[in-house]
Design a protein around this motif. Sequence first.
Motif, PDB file in Angstrom:
ATOM      1  N   GLU A  91      70.531  13.907  90.194  1.00 51.77           N
ATOM      2  CA  GLU A  91      68.284  13.930  90.393  1.00 51.77           C
ATOM      3  C   GLU A  91      68.957  11.871  91.587  1.00 51.77           C
ATOM      4  N   VAL A  92      68.603  12.301  92.869  1.00 53.48           N
ATOM      5  CA  VAL A  92      68.934  10.847  93.289  1.00 53.48           C
ATOM      6  C   VAL A  92      67.533  10.101  93.192  1.00 53.48           C
ATOM      7  N   GLY A  93      66.263  10.728  92.985  1.00 51.96           N
ATOM      8  CA  GLY A  93      65.179  10.295  92.609  1.00 51.96           C
ATOM      9  C   GLY A  93      65.186   9.368  91.523  1.00 51.96           C
ATOM     10  N   GLN A  94      66.005   9.245  90.586  1.00 49.15           N
ATOM     11  CA  GLN A  94      66.064   9.189  89.162  1.00 49.15           C
ATOM     12  C   GLN A  94      67.214   8.100  89.334  1.00 49.15           C
ATOM     13  N   SER A  95      68.252   7.484  90.107  1.00 49.68           N
ATOM     14  CA  SER A  95      69.101   6.713  90.182  1.00 49.68           C
ATOM     15  C   SER A  95      68.585   4.981  90.157  1.00 49.68           C
TER      16      SER A  95
END
Length: 404
Positions: A91-95
Amino acid sequence: MSIAANRLAAPAIVAMLLGLAACGSQTSGGGESQAKGPVKFAILTQRTGPAATLGFDKEYGVKAGVALATNGTNEVAGRKIEFVVGDNRSEVGQSPTVTRQIIQRDKPAVVFGFDLSDAAVATAPIMRDAKIIDIYTIAATSELSNFSPTTFRTSRDSTQEAKVGSEVVKIKKGESFQVLAPDYAYGQATAKAWQKLLTDAGGKAAGEPLYAPLVANDYTSVVQRVKGNKPDKLIVVTFASASGPLLWKTITSAGLDDQMDIYTLLPQTPGRKGMGRIATKVKFFAIYDPNLPQTDQNKKFIEEFKKLAPGGKAPDVYAADAAVAGQLAVEALKKTNGDSSPDKLRAAMEGMKGEGIKGPYEVRKDHILLSTFYAARVKPDGSAELVSELPIDVSDIPEVPPKK
């Protein structure tokens, strides 16, 4: 690489990074300037989710590379190397959150940055502001090239990928071509590089690059547009997602393999098996596969990877570049006699040359890695077979200016 559906909106990324950068800037290179005690290597990846196969190659590739470079001790100049792994679950948003947590909690000296291009681009500023050495081993977008004084890459740059691929395409003057790419950072940058290189070589564009979603339920429309343009050669930029097999099934159903030559980057084993029968007809350029490098170090690497990986699983396409990143970090620590301060490590890595798993490599002053690539074919059982080795000079591209 990326999972397009997980993108953050640009304003959200900017706002988040401003807060994270401020936090990261207090770490002063992870607090690892001393030349004693353990050295922490942080592997930012995805152990779970749709991109987990990339993460598997990355994590155990880095660990196997470190083991090879330290003769299995994971120790340099009396300092033990400890690994910490950050999982963004694809999940890109968690990076950014994962990155911040790793930097604050573990204070790593070296970070092996995220594999998905969107995730890598979203978090590179955090390492830059924290002055931590970060090495990218899979993400290919050119946005990462010479991003900051502490940013290095063993992954190919988008322009490198196109240049290496063009050696396999060998377009002739007047031949037409079409580029089909996934619609996100990596795909856009790579398609642009292909378009320029093939045009400069005398090829005739059948049209502007065609873009399609990385994740989709139907690729009929874009494949029919390719068919209508009738190119002599079709270049498919990697669709590294669960939708990749559907794209290839659609290309096969449309009969494109009987109408034009098709080229693409060799995917991981599950991806090439998902291509179906067309895989034996496509012409591949390759980063790595266990069957391709004819080096003694590759044999040792395969053994080490299998020893470390759960179930004794073999390395796949992205494992070797991850291993080289681990080797670079270790060799830099050897040069500094264990001093892991970012300035010392950076100076040690710049200009480094050596023999890696794929053969000779060189770290340029803009932190681009030059290395060996391959032309390959896929056999009916899905295994890769060497066609020819593309020497290190093929990966040489114009110097990349620093990002402003």
